[in-house]
Structures are given as structure tokens and as C-alpha cells.
Write a protein that holds these residues in place. Structure first.
Motif, PDB file in Angstrom:
ATOM      1  N   CYS A 217       0.837  -1.210   0.000  1.00 40.38           N
ATOM      2  CA  CYS A 217       0.000   0.000   0.000  1.00 40.38           C
ATOM      3  C   CYS A 217       0.865   1.252   0.000  1.00 40.38           C
ATOM      4  O   CYS A 217       0.592   2.208  -0.729  1.00 40.38           O
ATOM      5  N   THR A 218       1.913   1.232   0.812  1.00 37.66           N
ATOM      6  CA  THR A 218       2.833   2.378   0.864  1.00 37.66           C
ATOM      7  C   THR A 218       3.497   2.580  -0.491  1.00 37.66           C
ATOM      8  O   THR A 218       3.590   3.703  -0.991  1.00 37.66           O
ATOM      9  N   LYS A 219       3.936   1.498  -1.103  1.00 36.76           N
ATOM     10  CA  LYS A 219       4.577   1.583  -2.416  1.00 36.76           C
ATOM     11  C   LYS A 219       3.594   2.107  -3.465  1.00 36.76           C
ATOM     12  O   LYS A 219       3.948   2.945  -4.295  1.00 36.76           O
ATOM     13  N   LEU A 220       2.351   1.648  -3.390  1.00 39.98           N
ATOM     14  CA  LEU A 220       1.334   2.110  -4.331  1.00 39.98           C
ATOM     15  C   LEU A 220       1.063   3.599  -4.158  1.00 39.98           C
ATOM     16  O   LEU A 220       0.959   4.336  -5.138  1.00 39.98           O
ATOM     17  N   GLN A 221       0.976   4.061  -2.922  1.00 45.34           N
ATOM     18  CA  GLN A 221       0.748   5.481  -2.664  1.00 45.34           C
ATOM     19  C   GLN A 221       1.898   6.335  -3.170  1.00 45.34           C
ATOM     20  O   GLN A 221       1.695   7.470  -3.592  1.00 45.34           O
ATOM     21  N   GLN A 222       3.116   5.807  -3.131  1.00 46.92           N
ATOM     22  CA  GLN A 222       4.269   6.551  -3.625  1.00 46.92           C
ATOM     23  C   GLN A 222       4.245   6.679  -5.146  1.00 46.92           C
ATOM     24  O   GLN A 222       4.722   7.659  -5.703  1.00 46.92           O
ATOM     25  N   LYS A 223       3.677   5.683  -5.823  1.00 42.69           N
ATOM     26  CA  LYS A 223       3.677   5.671  -7.287  1.00 42.69           C
ATOM     27  C   LYS A 223       2.521   6.439  -7.901  1.00 42.69           C
ATOM     28  O   LYS A 223       2.629   6.948  -9.004  1.00 42.69           O
ATOM     29  N   VAL A 224       1.383   6.496  -7.187  1.00 46.11           N
ATOM     30  CA  VAL A 224       0.170   7.028  -7.791  1.00 46.11           C
ATOM     31  C   VAL A 224      -0.492   8.039  -6.878  1.00 46.11           C
ATOM     32  O   VAL A 224      -0.593   7.814  -5.679  1.00 46.11           O
TER      33      VAL A 224
END
Length: 116
Positions: A42-49
Motif C-alpha cells: 500500500c505504501t509503495k502504491l501510494q508513492q507511485k500514484v
């Protein structure tokens, strides 16, 4: 092989499959109670989008719901307020989605409300 005449993929054509793949992995982690890994994804997704400005309805709603559910599970395990705050933020986002995107995401808002 790629030649000069081949069409080059635009950034969104590459990014969306990666984002949906990440969202799917979050769902799989949740199904197998791997909430720590789901939280990292989730953290990685928030960083990308930027989920607030991304035009893809399904991405906005699914990713936000999964993030909220992961936050609920992590709050139950750790009792840390950051997870509770994240769940509340996701719920508020869905209330806004219901106003701006119609009633089609009401069921997801209710699921997150039940987690509070």
C-alpha cells in the motif's frame, strides 16, 4: 526487435498494469492474512500514484478500499493510531466518492464504516 517505426508505449500504458498488479497483490496478501506485506505494498502504491487525481475509477475505489481494510487489520494487531487514522481517511474518501462518483461505491463505504 524494436525499430524506429514501432510505436513506443506511453507511460500510462506501462504504469496501469503495474498499479493493478500491485492492487491485486494487496488483495492476495489480505486473503492470506499477510497484513504487514500488504501495508508495504500500500505504501509503495501510494508513492507511485496520486489516488486523489488518478482518473481511473476502479483504481481509485479498489485501492482505497484495500488500503482501508489493511489499515483496519493492522490497527487490530498493533493498536497504533496511525492505522486508525488511515482507516478514517479512507472512509472519508469514500464518503466523498459517493457524492462525486455516484452511489455505485456506497457498498465499499459501508464496509469501511463497519471496520470502524
Amino acid at each position: 526487435s524494436i525499430t524506429e517505426s514501432d510505436e513506443v508505449l506511453d507511460e500510462n500504458e506501462i504504469m496501469y498494469p503495474l498499479i493493478y498488479g500491485c492492487t491485486f497483490r494487496i488483495l492476495i496478501c489480505m486473503l492470506f492474512s499477510k497484513f504487514e506485506l500488504a501495508e508495504k505494498l500500500c505504501t509503495k502504491l501510494q508513492q507511485k500514484v496520486n489516488l486523489k487525481q488518478d482518473p481511473a475509477y476502479e483504481l481509485q475505489t479498489s485501492a482505497r478500499m484495500y488500503m482501508g481494510l489493511v489499515s483496519a487489520a493492522m490497527y487490530r494487531q498493533t493498536k497504533r493510531n496511525k492505522h486508525l487514522q488511515s482507516l478514517r481517511t479512507a472512509k472519508k474518501m469514500f464518503v466523498q466518492f459517493c457524492k462525486t462518483k455516484g452511489k455505485s461505491c456506497t457498498n465499499r463505504a459501508l464496509i469501511l464504516r463497519a471496520e470502524l
